[in-house]
Design an enzyme around this catalytic site. Structure first.
Site, PDB file in Angstrom:
ATOM      1  N   HIS A   1       1.233   4.063   1.896  1.00 60.02           N
ATOM      2  CA  HIS A   1       1.766   4.816   3.196  1.00 60.02           C
ATOM      3  C   HIS A   1       3.295   4.915   3.213  1.00 60.02           C
ATOM      4  O   HIS A   1       4.122   4.116   2.643  1.00 60.02           O
ATOM      5  CB  HIS A   1       1.301   3.955   4.421  1.00 60.02           C
ATOM      6  CG  HIS A   1      -0.097   4.382   4.666  1.00 60.02           C
ATOM      7  ND1 HIS A   1      -0.630   3.498   5.703  1.00 60.02           N
ATOM      8  CD2 HIS A   1      -0.847   5.253   4.349  1.00 60.02           C
ATOM      9  CE1 HIS A   1      -2.042   4.159   5.882  1.00 60.02           C
ATOM     10  NE2 HIS A   1      -2.131   5.090   4.999  1.00 60.02           N
TER      11      HIS A   1
ATOM     12  N   HIS B   1       4.623  -4.470  10.752  1.00 54.19           N
ATOM     13  CA  HIS B   1       5.073  -4.068  12.185  1.00 54.19           C
ATOM     14  C   HIS B   1       5.166  -4.997  13.021  1.00 54.19           C
ATOM     15  O   HIS B   1       4.696  -6.039  13.290  1.00 54.19           O
ATOM     16  CB  HIS B   1       3.908  -2.945  12.472  1.00 54.19           C
ATOM     17  CG  HIS B   1       3.961  -1.924  11.415  1.00 54.19           C
ATOM     18  ND1 HIS B   1       4.749  -0.593  11.718  1.00 54.19           N
ATOM     19  CD2 HIS B   1       3.424  -1.644  10.564  1.00 54.19           C
ATOM     20  CE1 HIS B   1       4.524   0.166  10.690  1.00 54.19           C
ATOM     21  NE2 HIS B   1       3.351  -0.201  10.050  1.00 54.19           N
TER      22      HIS B   1
ATOM     23  N   HIS C   1      -7.651  -0.927   5.646  1.00 55.33           N
ATOM     24  CA  HIS C   1      -6.620   0.028   6.088  1.00 55.33           C
ATOM     25  C   HIS C   1      -6.473   1.278   5.109  1.00 55.33           C
ATOM     26  O   HIS C   1      -6.520   2.532   5.578  1.00 55.33           O
ATOM     27  CB  HIS C   1      -5.365  -0.734   6.277  1.00 55.33           C
ATOM     28  CG  HIS C   1      -4.093   0.080   6.911  1.00 55.33           C
ATOM     29  ND1 HIS C   1      -4.194   0.487   8.250  1.00 55.33           N
ATOM     30  CD2 HIS C   1      -3.101   0.413   6.403  1.00 55.33           C
ATOM     31  CE1 HIS C   1      -3.071   1.041   8.141  1.00 55.33           C
ATOM     32  NE2 HIS C   1      -2.297   1.199   7.330  1.00 55.33           N
TER      33      HIS C   1
ATOM     34  N   ASP D   1       5.631   4.987   5.158  1.00 53.14           N
ATOM     35  CA  ASP D   1       6.615   3.892   5.867  1.00 53.14           C
ATOM     36  C   ASP D   1       6.596   2.447   5.239  1.00 53.14           C
ATOM     37  O   ASP D   1       7.047   1.392   5.709  1.00 53.14           O
ATOM     38  CB  ASP D   1       6.112   3.798   7.490  1.00 53.14           C
ATOM     39  CG  ASP D   1       4.880   3.142   7.792  1.00 53.14           C
ATOM     40  OD1 ASP D   1       3.757   3.362   6.762  1.00 53.14           O
ATOM     41  OD2 ASP D   1       4.381   2.527   8.689  1.00 53.14           O
ATOM     42  N   HIS D   2       6.043   2.539   4.106  1.00 53.47           N
ATOM     43  CA  HIS D   2       5.876   1.181   3.145  1.00 53.47           C
ATOM     44  C   HIS D   2       6.685   1.389   1.821  1.00 53.47           C
ATOM     45  O   HIS D   2       7.101   0.680   1.112  1.00 53.47           O
ATOM     46  CB  HIS D   2       4.701   0.582   3.266  1.00 53.47           C
ATOM     47  CG  HIS D   2       4.160  -0.111   4.427  1.00 53.47           C
ATOM     48  ND1 HIS D   2       4.167  -1.121   4.784  1.00 53.47           N
ATOM     49  CD2 HIS D   2       3.662   0.790   5.661  1.00 53.47           C
ATOM     50  CE1 HIS D   2       3.847  -1.667   6.128  1.00 53.47           C
ATOM     51  NE2 HIS D   2       3.455  -0.270   6.423  1.00 53.47           N
TER      52      HIS D   2
ATOM     53  N   ASP E   1      -0.380  -4.016   6.164  1.00 54.33           N
ATOM     54  CA  ASP E   1      -0.885  -3.324   7.562  1.00 54.33           C
ATOM     55  C   ASP E   1      -2.431  -3.925   7.690  1.00 54.33           C
ATOM     56  O   ASP E   1      -2.942  -3.300   8.270  1.00 54.33           O
ATOM     57  CB  ASP E   1      -0.903  -2.080   7.376  1.00 54.33           C
ATOM     58  CG  ASP E   1       0.579  -1.280   7.735  1.00 54.33           C
ATOM     59  OD1 ASP E   1       1.316  -2.445   7.940  1.00 54.33           O
ATOM     60  OD2 ASP E   1       0.776  -0.450   8.082  1.00 54.33           O
TER      61      ASP E   1
ATOM     62  N   HIS F   1       1.064  -1.136  -0.018  1.00 50.66           N
ATOM     63  CA  HIS F   1       0.187  -0.150   0.021  1.00 50.66           C
ATOM     64  C   HIS F   1       0.911   1.291  -0.164  1.00 50.66           C
ATOM     65  O   HIS F   1       2.120   1.350   0.095  1.00 50.66           O
ATOM     66  CB  HIS F   1      -0.842   0.024   1.328  1.00 50.66           C
ATOM     67  CG  HIS F   1      -0.239  -0.019   2.664  1.00 50.66           C
ATOM     68  ND1 HIS F   1       0.416  -0.843   3.147  1.00 50.66           N
ATOM     69  CD2 HIS F   1      -0.513   1.061   3.603  1.00 50.66           C
ATOM     70  CE1 HIS F   1       0.864  -0.673   4.369  1.00 50.66           C
ATOM     71  NE2 HIS F   1       0.351   0.446   4.688  1.00 50.66           N
TER      72      HIS F   1
END
Length: 266
Positions: free
Chosen positions: A67, A180, A123, A69-70, A142, A65
């Site tokens: 985001h 995570h 999400h 942090d990905h 996530d 996805h």
């Protein structure tokens, strides 16, 4: 309960690379062809270090996805290694540098190792998971965490419940690699709902010991998650009763569990 060991992938080796404060980047290598991929590179530096330590190149960057942090390492890794970027067709416009957009049910290969996309919105609206059926692995981003699930930033409870039930239906021995290290906190919340769940109590004993040694709690397996993850158990009468919704639709029960988790400070 000591969770059963994940089914050992026959051809796909997976290495967890910690990043940021609690992310895991997953480094994949096809044993048959030596092709290498990275799943959800939060940042480039730890990926580069892991590759250089092993003397590997990088062939694919796989995103679940959009985001930051990905996908934060996408462009730097693509420029450095010439790797192609694979991501969700439903969110192609928000994946930096994407080369191939994968839709639900579509497959691609890392060398000799096939991976198939499973659309799992909730999400985010365009989230996708990647399932390697032949190697018994799932990269869930996530959407599905160990004893948890992602917050509903762009989706609805109905969407997320449907997404989770799709993942829950995969073979029990599937090794789950999520984005995570949230397991301990998720487990503490799960115990507020099912304090007498012996599998959950045993899993938390193991998780506490692993984290005390600064060791990862991943991968988990779908067998373990079915027994301990309240978000996969919202259609069980015991979970409905635990949140005061006896006899209610599983989506309503799931939504209440998610609401409680959003406000949990344990």
């Amino acid at each position: 309960m000591t969770p059963p060991a994940p089914t050992a992938p026959r051809r796909l080796d997976v290495t967890l690379v910690p990043a940021l404060s609690d992310n895991y980047i997953h480094l994949l290598r096809c044993a048959a062809t030596a092709k290498v991929a990275v799943v959800d590179p939060a940042e480039a530096a730890p990926v580069v270090a892991a590759l250089e330590q092993r003397g590997w190149g990088l062939d694919l960057i796989i995103n679940t996805h959009h985001h930051g942090d990905h996908v934060g390492g996408n462009l730097e890794l693509k420029a450095r290694f010439g790797a192609a970027i694979v991501g969700p067709a439903a969110d192609r416009d928000r994946i930096p540098g994407i080369d191939r957009a994968v839709a639900d049910g579509e497959s691609f290969t890392l060398g000799a190792c096939p991976l198939t996309g499973i659309d799992v919105p909730g999400h985010t609206r365009g989230h996708i998971a990647f399932h390697g059926a032949e190697d018994a692995v799932l990269f869930s981003g996530d959407t599905l965490f160990s004893m948890g699930c992602g917050r509903l930033f762009e989706g609805t409870p109905d969407q997320m419940w449907h997404s989770l039930t799709r993942l829950r239906a995969l073979p029990a021995g599937t090794a789950v690699y999520c984005g995570h290290e949230y397991t301990a906190g998720n487990g503490r919340f799960a115990l507020t709902l099912e304090p007498d769940n012996a599998d959950l109590v045993a899993r938390m004993t193991e998780v506490t010991a692993l984290r005390a040694q600064d060791r990862p709690t991943l991968p988990t397996t779908l067998a373990v998650e079915r027994a301990t993850n309240p978000f996969l158990r919202a259609d069980l009468p015991a979970l409905a009763a635990a949140v005061g919704l006896d006899g209610q639709d599983p989506v309503a029960v799931f939504a209440e569990i998610r609401r409680r988790k959003d406000n949990f400070r344990g």
